[in-house]
Design an enzyme around this catalytic site. Structure first.
Site, mmCIF file in Angstrom:
data_model
loop_
_atom_site.group_PDB
_atom_site.id
_atom_site.type_symbol
_atom_site.label_atom_id
_atom_site.label_comp_id
_atom_site.label_asym_id
_atom_site.label_seq_id
_atom_site.Cartn_x
_atom_site.Cartn_y
_atom_site.Cartn_z
ATOM 1 N N ASP A 79 7.460 1.085 11.489
ATOM 2 C CA ASP A 79 8.381 1.567 10.428
ATOM 3 C C ASP A 79 8.546 3.131 10.556
ATOM 4 O O ASP A 79 8.905 3.600 9.375
ATOM 5 C CB ASP A 79 7.578 1.056 9.211
ATOM 6 C CG ASP A 79 6.107 1.718 8.769
ATOM 7 O OD1 ASP A 79 5.945 2.230 9.900
ATOM 8 O OD2 ASP A 79 5.357 1.279 7.968
ATOM 9 N N ASP A 105 -4.006 0.267 6.811
ATOM 10 C CA ASP A 105 -4.393 0.552 8.130
ATOM 11 C C ASP A 105 -5.559 -0.497 8.464
ATOM 12 O O ASP A 105 -6.620 -0.403 7.982
ATOM 13 C CB ASP A 105 -5.189 2.065 8.083
ATOM 14 C CG ASP A 105 -5.247 2.597 9.437
ATOM 15 O OD1 ASP A 105 -5.047 1.538 10.450
ATOM 16 O OD2 ASP A 105 -5.422 3.859 9.714
ATOM 17 N N GLU A 127 -1.862 1.767 -4.279
ATOM 18 C CA GLU A 127 -0.498 1.526 -3.372
ATOM 19 C C GLU A 127 0.410 0.753 -4.087
ATOM 20 O O GLU A 127 1.454 1.153 -4.095
ATOM 21 C CB GLU A 127 -1.049 0.841 -2.196
ATOM 22 C CG GLU A 127 -1.810 2.058 -1.256
ATOM 23 C CD GLU A 127 -1.107 3.190 -0.442
ATOM 24 O OE1 GLU A 127 0.196 3.323 -0.746
ATOM 25 O OE2 GLU A 127 -1.808 4.076 -0.548
HETATM 26 ZN ZN LIG Z 1 -0.805 7.662 -2.585
#
Ligand SMILES: [Zn+2]
Length: 169
Positions: A79, A105, A127
């Site tokens: 990406d 990750d 997130e």
């Molecule tokens: Zn952040």
């Protein structure tokens, strides 16, 4: 309070809808969490935002066609933003609306934040805030603060987070 400063940016960062589907396409390869536990943590992270802003409705789908795609990836995952734990301790990344990409990750040891594990619920909630269009907050107790918190505090939204999500939806 980044929200007030960046009102112009926020208007570009809207999905233009408040009903979403998500799917988890890959799971952590080394973790203290079962697959079911990962599912329930991700669901809980979405619920935290839905509780703060009842306009938001998120449901899990098993379809490839979904708004928010969740993966656990290591290193280069095509990406343009490879995870490189050597240079910076980036735990995950996501993109602003309407991309719907959330990558964790896979190098990290995901867990409940105790011991050597990273708190998956905290990182997922942070997130998902980005996925919905929130930027980083200057408020240190906010989930949207830029740094992973010291001492594994409970994952609860700060009034600053709640103000931001209610502004967007
Ligand atoms: Zn952040």
């Amino acid at each position: 309070m980044l929200f007030v400063k960046n009102l112009n940016n926020l208007s570009q960062d809207s999905w233009g809808k408040s009903t979403f589907t998500y799917n988890i396409f890959s799971y952590p390869s080394k973790t203290t969490l079962s697959r079911d536990k990962v599912d329930s943590i991700i669901a809980k992270a979405f619920k935290i935002w839905m509780t703060a802003d009842p306009k938001i409705k998120v449901t899990k789908t098993n379809s490839k066609k979904c708004d928010i795609r969740i993966n656990f990836f290591a290193k280069d995952h095509r990406d343009g933003y490879p995870f490189d734990h050597k240079r910076r301790n980036v735990l995950a990344h996501s993109f602003y609306p309407s991309t719907g990409v959330l990558d964790f990750d896979d190098y990290e040891l995901w867990g409940d934040g105790s011991g050597k594990t990273k708190n998956l619920l905290h990182t997922a909630t942070h997130e998902i805030g980005h996925v919905f269009g929130l930027k980083h907050s200057d408020v240190k107790t906010a989930i949207m603060y830029k740094e992973y918190p010291f001492g594994n505090p409970p994952v609860v939204l700060d009034p600053d987070d709640i103000k931001g999500i209610n502004f967007l939806y």
